[in-house]
Write a protein that holds these residues in place. Structure first.
Motif, mmCIF file in Angstrom:
data_model
loop_
_atom_site.group_PDB
_atom_site.id
_atom_site.type_symbol
_atom_site.label_atom_id
_atom_site.label_comp_id
_atom_site.label_asym_id
_atom_site.label_seq_id
_atom_site.Cartn_x
_atom_site.Cartn_y
_atom_site.Cartn_z
ATOM 1 N N LEU A 15 58.232 4.869 42.861
ATOM 2 C CA LEU A 15 57.901 3.981 41.749
ATOM 3 C C LEU A 15 58.539 2.613 41.952
ATOM 4 C CD1 LEU A 15 58.238 6.416 38.698
ATOM 5 C CD2 LEU A 15 56.152 5.244 39.444
ATOM 6 N N GLU A 16 59.786 2.606 42.381
ATOM 7 C CA GLU A 16 60.458 1.334 42.641
ATOM 8 C C GLU A 16 59.771 0.571 43.770
ATOM 9 O OE1 GLU A 16 64.418 2.695 43.355
ATOM 10 O OE2 GLU A 16 65.056 2.382 41.267
ATOM 11 N N GLU A 89 53.830 15.001 48.416
ATOM 12 C CA GLU A 89 52.372 14.945 48.323
ATOM 13 C C GLU A 89 52.007 14.420 46.947
ATOM 14 O OE1 GLU A 89 50.870 18.851 49.230
ATOM 15 O OE2 GLU A 89 52.516 19.155 50.653
ATOM 16 N N HIS A 90 50.977 13.562 46.922
ATOM 17 C CA HIS A 90 50.664 12.875 45.676
ATOM 18 C C HIS A 90 49.150 12.855 45.459
ATOM 19 C CE1 HIS A 90 54.614 11.385 46.886
ATOM 20 N NE2 HIS A 90 54.024 10.890 47.962
ATOM 21 N N VAL A 103 46.673 10.590 47.648
ATOM 22 C CA VAL A 103 47.000 9.179 47.883
ATOM 23 C C VAL A 103 48.301 9.112 48.670
ATOM 24 C CG1 VAL A 103 45.800 8.287 45.853
ATOM 25 C CG2 VAL A 103 48.180 9.039 45.638
ATOM 26 N N MET A 104 48.539 7.952 49.291
ATOM 27 C CA MET A 104 49.742 7.784 50.101
ATOM 28 C C MET A 104 50.915 7.241 49.293
ATOM 29 S SD MET A 104 48.237 6.345 53.716
ATOM 30 C CE MET A 104 49.886 6.358 54.435
ATOM 31 N N GLY A 105 50.632 6.699 48.106
ATOM 32 C CA GLY A 105 51.706 6.139 47.295
ATOM 33 C C GLY A 105 51.208 5.839 45.898
ATOM 34 N N PHE A 106 52.074 5.214 45.084
ATOM 35 C CA PHE A 106 51.744 4.945 43.685
ATOM 36 C C PHE A 106 51.235 3.524 43.512
ATOM 37 C CE2 PHE A 106 55.301 8.120 42.399
ATOM 38 C CZ PHE A 106 54.495 9.166 42.820
ATOM 39 N N PRO A 107 50.335 3.312 42.535
ATOM 40 C CA PRO A 107 49.856 1.942 42.261
ATOM 41 C C PRO A 107 50.904 1.155 41.492
ATOM 42 C CG PRO A 107 48.864 3.495 40.726
ATOM 43 C CD PRO A 107 49.657 4.316 41.707
#
Length: 781
Positions: A15-16, A89-90, A103-107
């Motif tokens: 998230l950061e 894993e997301h 997805v590979m990461g968070f928006p």
């Protein structure tokens, strides 16, 4: 044993990285109460309104399994999105439009808020929103009224249906000349108007193609600003961003493009993009992905390269179009060159095949052997080229009387192209010279000196664009001798002849070369084109084009059937054998052997080729000279100074800098620098920034790890915890870069967990074999 708290540590970090302030409760709150329990995280917009619920699970639990629980929280809290994660894993879930996707990461907050706002402007769900947008039928484009073709409408309908069905990856196969870019522009306009997307990334592999795409979008999509993104610092982007894969790859993470920045990513000529770092670049974006290509699977052409088979298969796999049972690709939409010819939208073509003895048998020269595959590379015979050119002139004589024909000659090398340019001008008959001068209203002297011109990356002091414009718009030159400049991404409707002097074992390359003649040109009455094939490419791929009568052979093998009958028969074409050293025995004093040509000893030292004469420079020396050059330019070249200060360069500044660097004595350019630094996706901007100490290249191990993580992310929807555990064991072996074989699973550490038998139980034998093949493809980094 891991706990949910361990997973949350990783989730907090991600998230950061995406720009969220996890200590700011106005942005991120934890243990948010709902009617049915506590949501692990609630992400909020800039006004502290709910955006997304994050459901956290411990490492051993597949987060996909928490869908319904998280959706309940999201509905209760009025959050339009759900994120499922176990820290490794997301999944992102827009539960109103489809299923959760890996997805590979968070928006970021801005990107998530942008998506929520886009949905607010829709009128109903995806189907209802699209139903309100009429299909295009007629419109003005570049000053002309255009009628949309039936296959373009069919493509738009297929794309709509796929999106409504929840498909996030699509592949459009459309033959050269069928209007891929304009078709995708129509699709973009419909989806933008329907508020299904708000930002688009259009990826190309060359800046020239970026400019062509921008011209199309500026005209047809004038209400949505389009910007080309060059290397260097990010500037202001439009709603539509056009850029090369290398440039975009350098703009990811940190202050660059986040995972959710674009809603639609279109990759032009996508078969050249689905590998290694570029695959990871595409995987970075949680977007609808559409691949465009004229030749992922050349269809009527036969594959002869295992590398191409794997390349095509990986393309289909990435775009979710691979049928594992039938072992074939099933594109979302397909409209090939044969369909275009049949429907009257593309020019039909014929093939003239001729063989010379030297081309097919090689030669004995001053006691040394020259093998057939060496022509144009390390040695050239003027007699051979004279014979071929005179054969071409004779075969095209009757057609040429009607009107001069614009012609592309595909050559092997810069040196060969120079000889061809001279001989095409020299061997043009006086009669033809005078006739052409009268037809195009130029002096005979102009025709004699400019009938043919070489167009390579070294033409006009490294600036071939003016010569390309002459060939496109002026009566002269009539013949363009090209080395890797006009075989793809070059659109000129009045090309009527293609002369093949460059052998290729790539069916994709052949289809691209053939496509240069496929466009109709009503202005000159063009309905067909002719391929003059002097190297057997059309036979090699069993091209179904109509034969241009029975060719007169320039020369035949003495023992061949053609020597007896005078006609070419199927199978007469000899193929150069791969793996042979064609330089062996070629003497250094032969007049057409370029200075600085390689020898066996230098080859073993991993030399690289640079410059128009094929200068040989040792890799280590080349790297040192490059770093010294950039250091010198830091205080003397305004463009390099701007890069050092983190300022963006204009298109003109980049082109001028590239020309200054690609000059004697080292000919620094992207291709040579990539080989020297072993960075297959590096851009000129990357190499300059690294030399200035502003950045660093990923090591081969880091590139492999990134590609492996992307692969796992793409497959995470079908991976259970037991499989994930074995994949973590496999990752260590992948990182060594060694080829993976089935035998590996019978060795430690896999043997301690049940070995090959256990792996086949977990994945299934066929899937395991496919997995090994895919992972080996990733290792070619």
């Amino acid at each position: 044993m891991s706990t949910e708290a361990d997973a949350r540590i990783l989730i907090d970090k991600m998230l950061e990285q995406a720009g969220w302030c996890i200590t700011n409760k106005a942005q991120v709150s934890t243990e948010e109460a709902s009617a049915d329990g506590l949501a692990d995280y609630l992400l909020k917009d800039s006004l502290s309104r709910p955006l997304a619920v994050i459901e956290a699970k411990r490492f051993a639990i597949d987060p996909y399994s928490a869908k319904e629980q998280a959706k309940t929280y999201a509905l209760m809290l009025n959050a339009p999105f759900v994120i499922l994660s176990n820290g490794r894993e997301h999944y992102f879930w827009d539960y109103a439009d489809g299923d959760a996707r890996p997805v590979m990461g968070f928006p970021s907050q801005a990107d998530l808020e942008k998506r929520a706002n886009t949905k607010i402007h829709r009128k109903g769900d995806i189907r209802q929103s699209l139903a309100l947008q009429p299909m295009p039928h007629r419109f003005f484009y570049k000053g002309e009224e255009i009628e949309v073709r039936p296959y373009q409408l069919a493509c738009l309908k297929k794309a709509d249906e796929a999106l409504i069905a929840g498909r996030r990856r699509m592949l459009f196969e459309m033959g050269t000349g069928t209007g891929k870019t304009l078709t995708i522009a129509m699709l973009m306009k419909r989806w933008l108007q329907a508020s299904l997307i708000s930002r688009v990334l259009f990826l190309v592999d060359r800046i020239k193609l970026a400019r062509q795409a921008k011209e199309t979008f500026d005209d047809y999509l004038r209400d949505w600003p389009t910007e080309i993104l060059f290397g260097g610092k990010r500037g202001l982007e439009g709603q539509i961003v056009v850029g090369t894969l290398d440039t975009i790859a350098s703009q990811l993470g940190g202050n660059g493009f986040g995972h959710g920045y674009f809603d639609l990513v279109v990759t032009d000529e996508c078969h050249r993009s689905i590998y290694n770092t570029h695959r990871a670049t595409l995987g970075h974006f949680d977007a609808i992905h559409i691949g465009l290509t004229a030749t992922p699977n050349p269809g009527e052409l036969h594959f002869i390269s295992e590398h191409e088979r794997r390349l095509v298969r990986n393309t289909y796999i990435f775009f979710d179009c691979w049928d594992a049972i039938k072992q074939e690709g099933r594109p979302t939409f397909e409209y090939g060159i044969q369909s275009g010819i049949k429907d009257g939208y593309l020019a039909k073509y014929r093939i003239y095949h001729a063989e010379s003895v030297l081309t097919y048998e090689g030669a004995e020269w001053e006691g040394e052997e020259i093998k057939p595959g060496a022509w144009g590379r390390e040695v050239e015979s003027e007699d051979r080229l004279r014979t071929i050119i005179q054969e071409y002139y004779a075969a095209d004589a009757e057609r040429a009387k009607l009107r001069p024909r614009k012609t592309i000659v595909f050559a092997v090398s810069e040196k060969q192209a120079s000889v061809l340019e001279r001989l095409f001008n020299q061997l043009l008959s006086d009669e033809d010279c005078l006739r052409i001068a009268g037809q195009i209203k130029r002096s005979p002297a102009e025709v004699r000196q400019s009938f043919a011109k070489k167009i390579t990356c070294y033409s006009n002091n490294g600036n071939p664009e003016p010569i390309m414009d002459e060939f496109r718009y002026d009566p002269l030159p009539l013949v363009a001798v090209s080395v890797d400049m006009l075989d793809t991404g070059y659109d000129q409707k009045d090309i009527e002849n293609l002369v093949m002097l460059r052998p290729t074992r790539s069916s994709i390359k052949y289809a691209q070369m053939r496509g240069r003649g496929s466009r109709l040109c009503p202005q000159i009455g063009k309905e067909e084109f002719i391929i003059y094939d002097f190297v057997g490419n059309s036979k090699r791929f069993n091209d179904p084009g109509e034969r241009y009568d029975k060719p007169k052979l320039v020369g035949v093998a003495p023992a061949s059937a053609a020597a007896k009958s005078g006609e070419a028969k199927e199978g007469d074409t000899p193929e150069p054998k791969s793996g042979e050293d064609y330089r062996k025995g070629v003497r250094g004093d032969f007049q057409l052997i370029a200075e600085g040509s390689l020898d066996d000893e230098i080859r073993a030292r991993e030399i690289i080729l640079v410059g128009p004469e094929g200068l040989a420079v040792d890799r280590k020396t080349y790297r040192a000279e490059w770093e010294k050059k950039v250091a010198d330019l830091r205080n003397s070249d305004p463009a390099v100074e701007k890069i050092f200060r983190g300022e963006a360069l204009s298109e003109e500044e980049w082109e001028a800098l590239a020309r200054r660097l690609n000059s004697p004595r080292h000919f620094f350019n992207e291709e040579s620098l990539r080989r020297a630094f072993e960075q297959p996706s590096g851009s000129l901007s990357d190499f300059i920034r690294v030399a200035l100490g502003l950045d660093r290249f990923l090591s081969r191990e880091e590139r492999i790890e990134k590609a492996f993580n992307t692969w796992v992310s793409e497959h995470s929807s079908s991976i259970n915890p037991a499989q994930a555990q074995m994949l973590r064991l496999l990752k260590a072996r992948v990182m060594t870069g060694e080829e993976i074989t089935m035998r590996l699973f019978s060795q430690p550490p896999f043997s301690l967990w049940g070995g090959l038998t256990r792996m086949e139980q977990l994945f299934g034998k066929e899937r395991l074999l496919a997995m090994v093949e895919e992972l080996n493809a990733l290792l070619v980094a």
